[in-house]
Design a protein around this motif. Structure first.
Motif, PDB file in Angstrom:
ATOM      1  N   ILE A 192       0.829  -1.208   0.000  1.00 45.76           N
ATOM      2  CA  ILE A 192       0.000   0.000   0.000  1.00 45.76           C
ATOM      3  C   ILE A 192       0.867   1.263   0.000  1.00 45.76           C
ATOM      4  CG2 ILE A 192      -1.746   1.272   1.302  1.00 45.76           C
ATOM      5  CD1 ILE A 192      -2.769  -1.405   2.325  1.00 45.76           C
ATOM      6  N   SER A 193       1.941   1.266   0.793  1.00 48.06           N
ATOM      7  CA  SER A 193       2.802   2.449   0.869  1.00 48.06           C
ATOM      8  C   SER A 193       3.488   2.724  -0.462  1.00 48.06           C
ATOM      9  CB  SER A 193       3.848   2.252   1.970  1.00 48.06           C
ATOM     10  OG  SER A 193       3.230   2.072   3.232  1.00 48.06           O
ATOM     11  N   THR A 194       3.943   1.674  -1.131  1.00 50.24           N
ATOM     12  CA  THR A 194       4.612   1.869  -2.419  1.00 50.24           C
ATOM     13  C   THR A 194       3.644   2.401  -3.471  1.00 50.24           C
ATOM     14  OG1 THR A 194       6.096   0.030  -1.884  1.00 50.24           O
ATOM     15  CG2 THR A 194       6.016   0.737  -4.177  1.00 50.24           C
ATOM     16  N   SER A 195       2.372   1.966  -3.392  1.00 47.34           N
ATOM     17  CA  SER A 195       1.405   2.413  -4.389  1.00 47.34           C
ATOM     18  C   SER A 195       1.068   3.893  -4.260  1.00 47.34           C
ATOM     19  CB  SER A 195       0.124   1.588  -4.275  1.00 47.34           C
ATOM     20  OG  SER A 195      -0.544   1.841  -3.042  1.00 47.34           O
ATOM     21  N   VAL A 196       1.272   4.486  -3.076  1.00 49.17           N
ATOM     22  CA  VAL A 196       0.938   5.901  -2.877  1.00 49.17           C
ATOM     23  C   VAL A 196       2.167   6.756  -2.605  1.00 49.17           C
ATOM     24  CG1 VAL A 196      -1.365   5.357  -2.022  1.00 49.17           C
ATOM     25  CG2 VAL A 196       0.517   5.553  -0.394  1.00 49.17           C
ATOM     26  N   ALA A 197       3.351   6.167  -2.679  1.00 50.01           N
ATOM     27  CA  ALA A 197       4.571   6.918  -2.404  1.00 50.01           C
ATOM     28  C   ALA A 197       4.922   7.839  -3.569  1.00 50.01           C
ATOM     29  CB  ALA A 197       5.724   5.956  -2.127  1.00 50.01           C
ATOM     30  N   PRO A 198       5.626   8.933  -3.317  1.00 52.63           N
ATOM     31  CA  PRO A 198       6.054   9.818  -4.411  1.00 52.63           C
ATOM     32  C   PRO A 198       7.095   9.143  -5.298  1.00 52.63           C
ATOM     33  CG  PRO A 198       6.975  10.535  -2.311  1.00 52.63           C
ATOM     34  CD  PRO A 198       5.991   9.462  -1.993  1.00 52.63           C
ATOM     35  N   ASN A 199       7.182   9.615  -6.528  1.00 53.33           N
ATOM     36  CA  ASN A 199       8.058   8.984  -7.523  1.00 53.33           C
ATOM     37  C   ASN A 199       9.527   8.990  -7.089  1.00 53.33           C
ATOM     38  OD1 ASN A 199       5.638   8.934  -8.852  1.00 53.33           O
ATOM     39  ND2 ASN A 199       6.190  10.474 -10.386  1.00 53.33           N
ATOM     40  N   LYS A 200       9.972  10.109  -6.547  1.00 55.86           N
ATOM     41  CA  LYS A 200      11.378  10.227  -6.174  1.00 55.86           C
ATOM     42  C   LYS A 200      11.747   9.221  -5.095  1.00 55.86           C
ATOM     43  CE  LYS A 200      14.762  13.559  -4.447  1.00 55.86           C
ATOM     44  NZ  LYS A 200      14.985  14.954  -3.969  1.00 55.86           N
ATOM     45  N   GLN A 201      10.885   9.032  -4.092  1.00 56.51           N
ATOM     46  CA  GLN A 201      11.187   8.098  -3.011  1.00 56.51           C
ATOM     47  C   GLN A 201      11.193   6.656  -3.514  1.00 56.51           C
ATOM     48  OE1 GLN A 201       8.458   8.293   0.269  1.00 56.51           O
ATOM     49  NE2 GLN A 201       9.793   7.134   1.651  1.00 56.51           N
ATOM     50  N   ILE A 202      10.307   6.332  -4.464  1.00 57.75           N
ATOM     51  CA  ILE A 202      10.288   4.971  -5.017  1.00 57.75           C
ATOM     52  C   ILE A 202      11.574   4.688  -5.778  1.00 57.75           C
ATOM     53  CG2 ILE A 202       9.134   3.460  -6.673  1.00 57.75           C
ATOM     54  CD1 ILE A 202       6.517   4.820  -5.973  1.00 57.75           C
ATOM     55  N   ASN A 203      12.035   5.643  -6.552  1.00 64.40           N
ATOM     56  CA  ASN A 203      13.275   5.451  -7.313  1.00 64.40           C
ATOM     57  C   ASN A 203      14.482   5.346  -6.396  1.00 64.40           C
ATOM     58  OD1 ASN A 203      11.843   5.585  -9.756  1.00 64.40           O
ATOM     59  ND2 ASN A 203      12.024   7.829  -9.840  1.00 64.40           N
ATOM     60  N   GLU A 204      14.501   6.138  -5.314  1.00 63.08           N
ATOM     61  CA  GLU A 204      15.636   6.094  -4.399  1.00 63.08           C
ATOM     62  C   GLU A 204      15.657   4.819  -3.560  1.00 63.08           C
ATOM     63  OE1 GLU A 204      15.265   9.608  -2.085  1.00 63.08           O
ATOM     64  OE2 GLU A 204      16.047  10.957  -3.660  1.00 63.08           O
ATOM     65  N   SER A 205      14.492   4.265  -3.231  1.00 61.95           N
ATOM     66  CA  SER A 205      14.436   3.065  -2.384  1.00 61.95           C
ATOM     67  C   SER A 205      14.550   1.771  -3.173  1.00 61.95           C
ATOM     68  CB  SER A 205      13.126   3.058  -1.592  1.00 61.95           C
ATOM     69  OG  SER A 205      12.018   2.992  -2.471  1.00 61.95           O
ATOM     70  N   GLY A 206      14.603   1.858  -4.478  1.00 56.37           N
ATOM     71  CA  GLY A 206      14.745   0.653  -5.284  1.00 56.37           C
ATOM     72  C   GLY A 206      13.437  -0.040  -5.606  1.00 56.37           C
ATOM     73  N   GLY A 207      12.312   0.617  -5.385  1.00 49.83           N
ATOM     74  CA  GLY A 207      11.026   0.047  -5.782  1.00 49.83           C
ATOM     75  C   GLY A 207      10.121  -0.378  -4.658  1.00 49.83           C
ATOM     76  N   LEU A 208      10.565  -0.323  -3.404  1.00 50.12           N
ATOM     77  CA  LEU A 208       9.715  -0.716  -2.278  1.00 50.12           C
ATOM     78  C   LEU A 208       9.832   0.314  -1.169  1.00 50.12           C
ATOM     79  CD1 LEU A 208       7.771  -2.845  -1.149  1.00 50.12           C
ATOM     80  CD2 LEU A 208       9.742  -3.974  -0.112  1.00 50.12           C
ATOM     81  N   VAL A 209       8.713   0.884  -0.760  1.00 48.67           N
ATOM     82  CA  VAL A 209       8.670   1.921   0.274  1.00 48.67           C
ATOM     83  C   VAL A 209       7.789   1.425   1.404  1.00 48.67           C
ATOM     84  CG1 VAL A 209       7.979   4.283   0.796  1.00 48.67           C
ATOM     85  CG2 VAL A 209       9.000   3.750  -1.421  1.00 48.67           C
ATOM     86  N   LEU A 210       8.278   1.547   2.616  1.00 44.02           N
ATOM     87  CA  LEU A 210       7.501   1.128   3.783  1.00 44.02           C
ATOM     88  C   LEU A 210       6.788   2.306   4.435  1.00 44.02           C
ATOM     89  CD1 LEU A 210       6.800  -1.428   5.338  1.00 44.02           C
ATOM     90  CD2 LEU A 210       8.730  -0.954   6.860  1.00 44.02           C
ATOM     91  N   PHE A 211       7.442   3.449   4.483  1.00 43.75           N
ATOM     92  CA  PHE A 211       6.851   4.646   5.074  1.00 43.75           C
ATOM     93  C   PHE A 211       7.003   5.805   4.088  1.00 43.75           C
ATOM     94  CE2 PHE A 211       8.460   2.102   8.644  1.00 43.75           C
ATOM     95  CZ  PHE A 211       7.270   1.864   9.315  1.00 43.75           C
ATOM     96  N   PRO A 212       5.961   6.123   3.338  1.00 44.61           N
ATOM     97  CA  PRO A 212       6.077   7.182   2.320  1.00 44.61           C
ATOM     98  C   PRO A 212       6.189   8.562   2.951  1.00 44.61           C
ATOM     99  CG  PRO A 212       3.807   6.403   2.474  1.00 44.61           C
ATOM    100  CD  PRO A 212       4.628   5.496   3.357  1.00 44.61           C
ATOM    101  N   ASP A 213       6.958   9.428   2.299  1.00 46.51           N
ATOM    102  CA  ASP A 213       7.100  10.805   2.778  1.00 46.51           C
ATOM    103  C   ASP A 213       5.813  11.600   2.563  1.00 46.51           C
ATOM    104  OD1 ASP A 213       9.708  10.218   3.450  1.00 46.51           O
ATOM    105  OD2 ASP A 213      10.504  10.879   1.512  1.00 46.51           O
TER     106      ASP A 213
END
Length: 305
Positions: free
Chosen positions: A49-70
């Motif tokens: 769920i977090s990756t689906s709503v995370a900003p583009n920059k954070q997804i690219n920096e984290s390698g495709g998986l975000v646990l806590f979106p900014d």
């Protein structure tokens, strides 16, 4: 005179329904273990769920998986529901699930009720056929030839008709109907009601628990099915959501502007996670409303039968 000192016995443990409760350190330990297991189960969903709503920059920096979106960005969901392949597949899945569940419940209930009646002459041979189909399932090639011979290839009905009746569900329904009091149906017959009227106005209202469970079984099976579409559908416009999920998420096929129907493309990881969320949410919404009937329906139909 020697005095014997008797050691003080430990405080008795609390007894709940005849079972002594464990000590508080054991309860704390069990709670921590349960918390760890819950975290292991919940964290992947949070990540999706977090990756689906995370900003583009954070997804690219984290390698495709975000646990806590900014921050929260619903661009992936806007792209999915812009009228492309995912929107079309969602409507196909909803149609197959709703229509297929209603047809499956109708046919299964009618068959199970007929098999539960002691006066039905052909009940035993038909029951043996149902049990035989549960023990020996047909192969892929014979099933494909039957579907082709029926003219269902590249038809949405190929997702419903071949799997309309489940032998296991028929057996559960039959066992439930057999355990209904005979006095109720006999009194209906004395009042002049036929078998169909007795079934519709008396038996079905008394079977809400098992109908909810069997309906959930059928709905989940139709919603999650993708293999039938993979075999019988060559037209991608008829693909259900699960086949789209398999094609664009599991096989890691890129979703472009032609498939999404929009010019703005979020990161592929965000789109893939959004498809996962869309495919999971409907069942998560339906299940809590039927959960209270789940244990009662299955146990009454399977154990008592």
């Amino acid at each position: 005179m020697t005095q014997t000192i008797v050691p003080r016995s430990s405080a008795p443990r609390k007894i709940v329904q005849g079972v002594p409760m464990p000590s508080w350190p054991m309860r704390v330990f069990k709670g921590l273990v349960l918390l760890v297991f819950c975290a292991v189960v919940i964290l992947p969903f949070v990540g999706v769920i977090s990756t689906s709503v995370a900003p583009n920059k954070q997804i690219n920096e984290s390698g495709g998986l975000v646990l806590f979106p900014d921050s929260v960005n619903f661009g992936a969901y806007e792209s999915l529901f812009a009228g492309g392949v995912v929107t079309q597949a969602l409507f196909i899945s909803i149609f197959v699930t709703v229509v297929g569940t209603l047809l499956s419940l109708t046919v299964s209930c009618l068959l199970a009720y007929a098999l539960s009646r002691p006066g039905f002459a052909a009940g035993r041979p038909i029951l043996l056929v149902v049990l035989f189909s549960m023990l020996f399932s047909p192969g892929i090639i014979p099933t494909y030839l039957v579907v082709k011979g029926a003219g269902l290839l590249d038809s949405i009905w190929a997702l419903i008709v071949p799997t309309m009746v489940s032998a296991f569900n028929v057996i559960v329904l039959r066992a439930f109907f057999m355990n209904l009091p005979n006095e109720i149906t006999e009194s209906a017959r004395i009042d002049g009601a036929g078998e169909l009227k007795t079934f519709v106005h008396i038996v079905l209202p008394l079977s809400k628990a098992v109908l909810s469970v069997i309906g959930l079984f059928y709905a989940v099976a139709y919603w999650n099915a993708f293999f039938s579409a993979l075999l019988y559908l060559n037209d991608s416009k008829l693909w259900p959501l699960q086949l789209v999920l398999r094609t664009y998420v599991i096989n890691d096929t890129q979703l472009g502007t032609a498939e999404l129907g929009t010019e703005l493309l979020p990161p592929q990881a965000s789109i893939q996670m959004a498809i996962l969320v869309v495919s999971i949410v409907p069942i998560l919404i339906i299940y809590p409303f039927l959960q209270r009937h789940f244990a009662k329906g299955v146990l009454t139909g399977a154990v008592k039968g």
